[in-house]
Enzyme design. Structure first.
Site, PDB file in Angstrom:
ATOM      1  N   HIS A   1      -4.518 -21.610 -45.705  1.00 45.76           N
ATOM      2  CA  HIS A   1      -4.642 -22.837 -44.920  1.00 45.76           C
ATOM      3  C   HIS A   1      -3.445 -23.754 -45.084  1.00 45.76           C
ATOM      4  O   HIS A   1      -3.222 -24.635 -44.248  1.00 45.76           O
ATOM      5  CB  HIS A   1      -5.912 -23.588 -45.330  1.00 45.76           C
ATOM      6  CG  HIS A   1      -6.125 -24.852 -44.565  1.00 45.76           C
ATOM      7  ND1 HIS A   1      -6.366 -24.856 -43.206  1.00 45.76           N
ATOM      8  CD2 HIS A   1      -6.109 -26.144 -44.942  1.00 45.76           C
ATOM      9  CE1 HIS A   1      -6.504 -26.106 -42.792  1.00 45.76           C
ATOM     10  NE2 HIS A   1      -6.348 -26.905 -43.830  1.00 45.76           N
ATOM     11  N   CYS A   2      -2.633 -23.579 -46.125  1.00 52.81           N
ATOM     12  CA  CYS A   2      -1.589 -24.567 -46.429  1.00 52.81           C
ATOM     13  C   CYS A   2      -0.204 -24.194 -45.923  1.00 52.81           C
ATOM     14  O   CYS A   2       0.387 -24.908 -45.119  1.00 52.81           O
ATOM     15  CB  CYS A   2      -1.533 -24.805 -47.940  1.00 52.81           C
ATOM     16  SG  CYS A   2      -2.973 -25.664 -48.595  1.00 52.81           S
ATOM     17  N   ILE A   3       0.352 -23.091 -46.415  1.00 54.38           N
ATOM     18  CA  ILE A   3       1.774 -22.820 -46.204  1.00 54.38           C
ATOM     19  C   ILE A   3       2.126 -22.605 -44.727  1.00 54.38           C
ATOM     20  O   ILE A   3       3.173 -23.076 -44.273  1.00 54.38           O
ATOM     21  CB  ILE A   3       2.226 -21.632 -47.060  1.00 54.38           C
ATOM     22  CG1 ILE A   3       1.931 -21.923 -48.530  1.00 54.38           C
ATOM     23  CG2 ILE A   3       3.732 -21.402 -46.893  1.00 54.38           C
ATOM     24  CD1 ILE A   3       2.297 -20.792 -49.456  1.00 54.38           C
TER      25      ILE A   3
ATOM     26  N   ILE B   1       0.814 -24.051 -42.240  1.00 54.01           N
ATOM     27  CA  ILE B   1       0.453 -25.238 -41.466  1.00 54.01           C
ATOM     28  C   ILE B   1       1.175 -26.499 -41.930  1.00 54.01           C
ATOM     29  O   ILE B   1       1.722 -27.257 -41.130  1.00 54.01           O
ATOM     30  CB  ILE B   1      -1.082 -25.451 -41.538  1.00 54.01           C
ATOM     31  CG1 ILE B   1      -1.796 -24.308 -40.798  1.00 54.01           C
ATOM     32  CG2 ILE B   1      -1.484 -26.806 -40.965  1.00 54.01           C
ATOM     33  CD1 ILE B   1      -3.300 -24.345 -40.915  1.00 54.01           C
ATOM     34  N   ASP B   2       1.191 -26.727 -43.239  1.00 53.74           N
ATOM     35  CA  ASP B   2       1.666 -28.002 -43.772  1.00 53.74           C
ATOM     36  C   ASP B   2       3.070 -28.400 -43.337  1.00 53.74           C
ATOM     37  O   ASP B   2       3.317 -29.576 -43.029  1.00 53.74           O
ATOM     38  CB  ASP B   2       1.597 -27.979 -45.304  1.00 53.74           C
ATOM     39  CG  ASP B   2       0.168 -27.887 -45.810  1.00 53.74           C
ATOM     40  OD1 ASP B   2      -0.748 -27.859 -44.966  1.00 53.74           O
ATOM     41  OD2 ASP B   2      -0.033 -27.826 -47.032  1.00 53.74           O
TER      42      ASP B   2
END
Length: 425
Positions: free
Chosen positions: A263-265, A267-268
C-alpha cells in the site's frame, strides 16, 4: 484504565490494537466492514500473520471490542485513524476514507470524555492533518483544535510479516497541531511503544513518512534499471548487488523485482508529486522512479515471450502458471501487487493464466482488481507452457524445480536448484 478507539482494523490498525491491549490500554476497534467486526469479536483473525490466539486473548480479557457504531467515540479519550489513502484512477490522492472518518467521529468529540485526542496515521501529503482533517473535525464538533480537542499526526510504520521489528520496537514519529496536542500524543503512545520521536509539526511528520518510502522507491527503481542494463551486457545484477553489499559503509542493498507492491511504496511518492505542483515544483526524480518501476511488468512479460519463443511458442494461446499473488514473501497481503499487472497484461495478449499462492488461497474482491476476484490457487504442476515466479515465498525456495521441463521465468532470483529452461527477469 485508558480507553481509546482505533478506526480501521486492517494491516495497520489491528496490530496497533493488539499492542495497546498488551499495554493495558482498552481498545474499541471501529470498522465499516461488519464481517471483520464479527470475526474479531469471535476471536478470529482475518490476517494470516496475526494468530487468532492473539485476538482471542484480547477479547476474552475484555481489553478489546470491535464495532461499526461510530457514536461510541464518546466513550474514549483518544481516536487513532488507520484508514486507506489510495490513489484515484488519475493517480491523484484519494482522501475520502480519511475525511469520511472525520465526519463520522466529529459529532461525538464533544460528548462523553472531554478533550479527546485525534491522531491520523494514514499516509498522506504534508498539510492533510491541519488543512483537510482539522476543519472537518472543528465544524462537526463545534470545538477548536488545540483547545476543545487535540490533533496530531503519527505515520504508521507497519511492515506485514516482519519478525525482527514490530509495533512495539519501531520508533514512532509524531507531530502535533499545537505543543499541547503533541504532548498528549507522546503521552498516549509511550504507553505502548518503546521509543517516540516528536517533531515540530504535523507537516514534518507527514513528510517523514513520504521521505521514507520515496527513498525506497527511488533505490528500487535504480536496481530495476540496472537489472535491464546488466542483462544486456550478460552480467547478473544479483551477483553485483551481493558483491556490493560486502562494503561495510556507503552502500545499502536494494533488490529488483517485477514491479512495486504494497500500500505504501507504489502510492506514497505520488502524494508528494501531486502536492508539489501546488507550489510550482516538479518532482522529476520521483516521477522518473515511478515510471521505471511501473514499466517492470512489461520487461518481465518480454522475458516470458523470449522463453516461449525459444520453444517455438507464443504468449497467445499459452498456459502460464504465476507463482505468488502477495506483493511480498510469506504474507497474504496482495495490495498493489505487481502480480495483477502481470496477469492482466498476459491475458490481454491471449494467454491463459492461473496462479499458485499458499498464502492467498483465493483472490478477494478489491477496488482495483475486481476482474480477478474469486479465482483460486491451483497446484504447482509441470504441465504449463511457462511458470512465472512473481513472489519469493519460502515454499518456492524449498521446492525442487530442477526436473521441470517447461521454462521457468524467475523475477526474484529465488529458485534453486534450477531447471535447464531457467530465465531471470
Amino acid at each position: 484504565m485508558t480507553k481509546i478507539a482505533i478506526i480501521g482494523l486492517g494491516y495497520v490498525g489491528l496490530p496497533l490494537s493488539i499492542r495497546f491491549c498488551e499495554s493495558n490500554v482498552q481498545v474499541l476497534g471501529l470498522d465499516v466492514d461488519q464481517s471483520k467486526v464479527d470475526k474479531l469479536n469471535a476471536g478470529k483473525s482475518y490476517i494470516k500473520h496475526i494468530d487468532s490466539e492473539q485476538i482471542t486473548s484480547i477479547t476474552q480479557s475484555n481489553q478489546f471490542e470491535a464495532t461499526t457504531n461510530f457514536s461510541r467515540i464518546e466513550e474514549v479519550t483518544a481516536a487513532i485513524i488507520c484508514v486507506p489513502t489510495p490513489l484515484n484512477k488519475y493517480r491523484e490522492p484519494d482522501l475520502s476514507y480519511v475525511l469520511d472518518t472525520g465526519r463520522a467521529i466529529a459529532p461525538h468529540l464533544s460528548k462523553g470524555n472531554p478533550n479527546k485526542l485525534v491522531v491520523l496515521e494514514s499516509t498522506t501529503y504534508p498539510g492533510t492533518t491541519e488543512d483537510e482533517l482539522r476543519p472537518i473535525l472543528e465544524e462537526g464538533s463545534g470545538l477548536t483544535a488545540g483547545e476543545g480537542f487535540y490533533l496530531a499526526y503519527s505515520p504508521e510504520r507497519e511492515d506485514p510479516g516482519r519478525t525482527d521489528h514490530g509495533v512495539k520496537t519501531i520508533p514512532k514519529v509524531m507531530g502535533g497541531y499545537t505543543q499541547n496536542c503533541l504532548d498528549r500524543c507522546v503521552a498516549l503512545y509511550t504507553k505502548a511503544i518503546d521509543a517516540v520521536h516528536p517533531v515540530p509539526s504535523c507537516r514534518v511528520a507527514e513528510a517523514t513518512k513520504l521521505t521514507e518510502n520515496i527513498f525506497r522507491s527511488v533505490n528500487i527503481a535504480l536496481v530495476n534499471e540496472l537489472k535491464v542494463v546488466y542483462e544486456r551486457m550478460g552480467i547478473d545484477v544479483w551477483e553485483v548487488i551481493n558483491a556490493a553489499a560486502t562494503k561495510p559503509f556507503g552502500y545499502m542493498p536494494f533488490y529488483p523485482g517485477p514491479g512495486l507492491g504494497g500500500h505504501c511504496i507504489p502510492i506514497d511518492p505520488f502524494y508528494l508529486t501531486w502536492k508539489a505542483r501546488e507550489y510550482d515544483q516538479h518532482t522529476r526524480f520521483i516521477e522518473l522512479a515511478g515510471e521505471i518501476n511501473a514499466n517492470m511488468p512489461n520487461y518481465v512479460i518480454a522475458r516470458v515471450a523470449e522463453a516461449l519463443n525459444e520453444r517455438s511458442q507464443s504468449v497467445n494461446g499459452s498456459r502460464i502458471l504465476l507463482l505468488g499473488i502477495a506483493y511480498k514473501p510469506n504474507v497474504d497481503d496482495d495490495r498493489e501487487s505487481p502480480s495483477y499487472a502481470l496477469m492482466g497484461k498476459l491475458e490481454s495478449m491471449g494467454a491463459q493464466v492461473e496462479y499458485n499462492d499458499p498464502h492467498v488461497p483465493f483472490i478477494r474482491p478489491s477496488r482495483e482488481h475486481s476482474r480477478f476476484a474469486g479465482r483460486k490457487s491451483v497446484p504447482i504442476l509441470d504441465n504449463y507452457d511457462c511458470i512465472l515466479v512473481a513472489t519469493n515465498h519460502e515454499i518456492y525456495k524449498k521446492t525442487d524445480f530442477s526436473h521441470f521441463r517447461c521454462p521457468i521465468v524467475d523475477t526474484r532470483n529465488c529458485i534453486s536448484p534450477r531447471p535447464a529452461n531457467y530465465y531471470k527477469a
